[in-house]
Scaffold this motif. Structure first.
Motif, PDB file in Angstrom:
ATOM      1  N   VAL A  99       0.500  -1.426   0.306  1.00  0.00           N
ATOM      2  CA  VAL A  99      -0.304   0.060   0.245  1.00  0.00           C
ATOM      3  C   VAL A  99       1.096   1.352   0.458  1.00  0.00           C
ATOM      4  O   VAL A  99       0.831   2.368  -0.410  1.00  0.00           O
TER       5      VAL A  99
ATOM      6  N   LEU B 244      -7.331   3.414  -4.505  1.00  0.00           N
ATOM      7  CA  LEU B 244      -8.163   2.447  -4.188  1.00  0.00           C
ATOM      8  C   LEU B 244      -8.072   1.418  -4.651  1.00  0.00           C
ATOM      9  O   LEU B 244      -7.765   0.073  -4.262  1.00  0.00           O
TER      10      LEU B 244
ATOM     11  N   ASN C 140      -4.925  -0.390  -5.734  1.00  0.00           N
ATOM     12  CA  ASN C 140      -4.097  -0.501  -4.728  1.00  0.00           C
ATOM     13  C   ASN C 140      -4.610  -2.142  -4.472  1.00  0.00           C
ATOM     14  O   ASN C 140      -4.405  -3.424  -3.971  1.00  0.00           O
ATOM     15  N   ALA C 141      -6.527  -2.328  -4.958  1.00  0.00           N
ATOM     16  CA  ALA C 141      -6.364  -3.853  -4.725  1.00  0.00           C
ATOM     17  C   ALA C 141      -6.298  -4.673  -5.486  1.00  0.00           C
ATOM     18  O   ALA C 141      -5.964  -5.831  -5.335  1.00  0.00           O
TER      19      ALA C 141
ATOM     20  N   ILE D 258     -10.209  -6.465   4.679  1.00  0.00           N
ATOM     21  CA  ILE D 258     -10.251  -5.933   3.861  1.00  0.00           C
ATOM     22  C   ILE D 258     -10.615  -4.293   3.980  1.00  0.00           C
ATOM     23  O   ILE D 258      -9.707  -3.294   3.749  1.00  0.00           O
ATOM     24  N   GLY D 259     -11.275  -4.081   5.054  1.00  0.00           N
ATOM     25  CA  GLY D 259     -11.672  -3.216   5.547  1.00  0.00           C
ATOM     26  C   GLY D 259     -10.723  -2.601   6.097  1.00  0.00           C
ATOM     27  O   GLY D 259     -10.558  -1.181   5.821  1.00  0.00           O
TER      28      GLY D 259
ATOM     29  N   VAL E 183      -8.585  -1.260   3.013  1.00  0.00           N
ATOM     30  CA  VAL E 183      -9.436   0.112   1.937  1.00  0.00           C
ATOM     31  C   VAL E 183      -9.204   1.183   3.312  1.00  0.00           C
ATOM     32  O   VAL E 183      -8.548   1.934   2.513  1.00  0.00           O
TER      33      VAL E 183
ATOM     34  N   THR F  44      -5.444   2.000   3.378  1.00  0.00           N
ATOM     35  CA  THR F  44      -5.337   2.966   1.604  1.00  0.00           C
ATOM     36  C   THR F  44      -6.046   4.648   0.901  1.00  0.00           C
ATOM     37  O   THR F  44      -4.887   4.966   1.145  1.00  0.00           O
ATOM     38  N   TYR F  45      -7.274   4.142   1.531  1.00  0.00           N
ATOM     39  CA  TYR F  45      -7.581   5.903   2.112  1.00  0.00           C
ATOM     40  C   TYR F  45      -6.767   7.102   2.086  1.00  0.00           C
ATOM     41  O   TYR F  45      -6.836   7.726   1.730  1.00  0.00           O
TER      42      TYR F  45
ATOM     43  N   THR G 271      -3.312   7.077   0.369  1.00  0.00           N
ATOM     44  CA  THR G 271      -4.369   8.545  -0.561  1.00  0.00           C
ATOM     45  C   THR G 271      -3.695  10.161  -0.252  1.00  0.00           C
ATOM     46  O   THR G 271      -3.249  10.329  -0.470  1.00  0.00           O
TER      47      THR G 271
END
Length: 250
Positions: A67, A109, A112-113, A141-142, A145, A148-149, A152
């Motif tokens: 990430v 997002l 990166n996924a 996963i949450g 995410v 990453t958010y 970012t």
């Protein structure tokens, strides 16, 4: 609704750039996969992590490195748009101003996924065997995410303010190195006291410990609260700072 429509259109533009240069996704995945193979097959036999398989212990830290690597390309893509006058041109058009940044965030997002999916697939080949149920996977996963958010939005700041492409990408180096001073590769109990104190109180350890527990099918315990706190805190502060900088652009 205009903001949603404009963000969707600009997201499509960013994703077309990625499709035309898939080497970006490959580059993001290569280094974490190299670390995964290196630590699993070269160093893993010399590292004692108790009863756990080392690849299971290792993977959460590798995902965090992936990430941190991936969001550096967000900074570079945004920096390129700013330097080429694309952002200024969008601001002069009837385009929702916020959609310019949101398109880059959503692109990060998605990209990166895709990279994380490739890395997890390689981990399965090397012997990664999680014991998580559906809820454990969804929670892991949450967390990824949310991480990453948050990172970012942190990447948006150098993307808007850097004066060179090297400066836009170099901000992520400390983020990539931070997992090496955490519980990502070895238990913190094996570290000298000053290093251990730092490792146990920096965000990567809480995030890695939470991901490791969730993927192993165990309760996340108390580590989930500092993990969520770090991610939400970084996201809020970075987003506020990034939006203020963005408002000052012509």
């Amino acid at each position: 609704m205009n903001a949603v429509r404009d963000t969707t259109i600009l997201l499509g533009r960013s994703m077309r750039h990625i499709r035309r240069s898939p080497d970006t996704l490959i580059t993001v995945a290569v280094m974490p996969v190299a670390f995964l193979l290196l630590f699993t097959y070269v160093f893993g036999g010399a590292i004692d992590v108790g009863a756990a398989d080392y690849v299971n212990y290792l993977l959460p830290g590798i995902l965090v490195i992936a990430v941190a690597t991936g969001i550096s390309y967000t900074a570079v893509r945004l920096f390129t748009d700013v330097q080429n006058g694309i952002v200024t041109r969008f601001h002069a058009m009837p385009v929702a101003r916020s959609s310019v940044l949101w398109a880059h965030v959503l692109t990060s997002l998605v990209a990166n996924a895709l990279s994380l999916t490739v890395i997890v697939a390689v981990a399965f080949v090397t012997g990664f065997r999680p014991h998580a149920g559906v809820l454990g996977w969804l929670a892991a996963i949450g967390i990824l995410v949310l991480l990453t958010y948050a990172l970012t939005w942190l990447a948006v700041i150098p993307g808007l303010t850097a004066t060179s492409v090297d400066g836009a990408s170099a901000f992520s180096y400390p983020l990539i190195l931070l997992p090496f001073v955490s519980s990502a590769f070895v238990p913190t109990a094996t570290m000298p006291t000053p290093v251990r104190v730092f490792a146990e109180h920096q965000p990567v350890t809480a995030i890695v410990d939470t991901l490791r527990a969730l993927l192993d099918g165990r309760p996340a315990g108390t580590s989930i609260w500092p993990a969520l706190g770090w991610c939400v805190g970084i996201a809020v502060v970075a987003q506020v700072v990034a939006l203020r900088i963005h408002r000052r652009l012509p």
